[in-house]
Design a protein around this motif. Structure first.
Motif, PDB file in Angstrom:
ATOM      1  N   GLU A   1      -4.036 -10.915   2.151  1.00  0.00           N
ATOM      2  CA  GLU A   1      -3.745  -9.530   2.437  1.00  0.00           C
ATOM      3  C   GLU A   1      -3.331  -9.446   4.000  1.00  0.00           C
ATOM      4  OE1 GLU A   1      -5.860  -6.443   0.450  1.00  0.00           O
ATOM      5  OE2 GLU A   1      -5.320  -5.015   1.806  1.00  0.00           O
TER       6      GLU A   1
ATOM      7  N   SER B   1       0.795  -1.126   0.061  1.00  0.00           N
ATOM      8  CA  SER B   1       0.036  -0.053  -0.210  1.00  0.00           C
ATOM      9  C   SER B   1       1.006   1.316   0.129  1.00  0.00           C
ATOM     10  CB  SER B   1      -0.997  -0.076   1.256  1.00  0.00           C
ATOM     11  OG  SER B   1      -0.095   0.244   2.478  1.00  0.00           O
TER      12      SER B   1
ATOM     13  N   ARG C   1      -0.305  -2.216   4.523  1.00  0.00           N
ATOM     14  CA  ARG C   1      -1.035  -3.301   4.092  1.00  0.00           C
ATOM     15  C   ARG C   1      -0.014  -3.822   2.888  1.00  0.00           C
ATOM     16  NH1 ARG C   1      -5.402  -1.568   1.536  1.00  0.00           N
ATOM     17  NH2 ARG C   1      -4.964   0.638   1.975  1.00  0.00           N
TER      18      ARG C   1
ATOM     19  N   GLU D   1      -2.581  -6.818   7.312  1.00  0.00           N
ATOM     20  CA  GLU D   1      -2.573  -5.345   7.829  1.00  0.00           C
ATOM     21  C   GLU D   1      -2.231  -5.590   9.176  1.00  0.00           C
ATOM     22  OE1 GLU D   1      -6.584  -3.446   7.573  1.00  0.00           O
ATOM     23  OE2 GLU D   1      -7.605  -5.398   8.182  1.00  0.00           O
TER      24      GLU D   1
END
Ligand code: K1U
Ligand code: ZN
Length: 175
Positions: A129, A88, A113, A131
């Motif tokens: 994913e 990200s 992320r 985070e």
């Protein structure tokens, strides 16, 4: 299963190994699973929340992790040949530690992320994913596979001070 010694930056020979780029794994077999079991046991004993194989002197692309909080059931995770496929633009700052740089903690800024792909304990390909702490930890451990330590993200002054302190603490412990 057996406990392995965790390499630390105060030892010149250990540091040379920690700076190596780890090699990809060719097959997820019982020998590799035995190494992952040893790594997890070593990480729990330290204690820590993540560990890369190079930190126990095996420069191969394996990471183990458990982000379960105190009182929660264990939640071991295994990442073989992990890749970061997306990062990200948004950043996140977290105060990191490292079992190879004992008792040193400092803030590191990384993408908030990331998307990752890897083989799991059974050798199956997984994409997901990450985070929060998961994103922090997987990027910290991925750095280990590239021979990068979290102190390499700090200023030269902070890095040199950190290594000096780890050396001093190791000498005091040996005296
Ligand atoms: O050396 C390592 O790679 C393990 C390291 C992982 C990590 C911690 C914090 C941010 C990024 C990556 C550690 O586990 S240091 C010890 C630690 O964080 C911890 C130990 C006991 C309980 C909770 C945390
Ligand atoms: Zn580390």
């Amino acid at each position: 299963m057996s406990l392995r010694r965790i390499l630390t930056v105060d030892n010149k020979a250990d540091l040379t190994v920690l700076k190596q780029v780890s090699k990809p794994v060719t097959a997820v077999d019982d020998g590799l699973r035995a190494l992952m079991d040893d790594m997890l046991e070593t990480m729990y004993a330290a204690p820590g929340i993540g560990l890369a194989a190079v930190q126990v002197g095996e420069p191969v692309r394996i990471i183990v992790m458990d982000l379960a909080r105190e009182g929660e059931d264990k939640a071991p995770r295994y990442f073989v040949n992990p890749e970061i496929t997306w990062r990200s633009d948004e950043l996140f700052v977290y105060e990191e530690g490292c079992l190879s740089v004992p008792e040193i903690y400092d803030e590191v800024e990384r993408p908030a992320r990331v998307k990752i792909a890897y083989l799991n304990y059974a050798g199956e390909r997984v994409e997901e994913e990450a985070e929060g702490l998961f994103a922090v930890c997987i990027q910290h451990e991925f750095d280990h596979l590239e021979g990068v330590l979290f102190i390499d993200h700090l200023s030269r002054l902070k890095r040199e001070r950190a290594i000096k302190k780890v050396k001093k603490d190791a000498q005091a412990a040996a005296a």
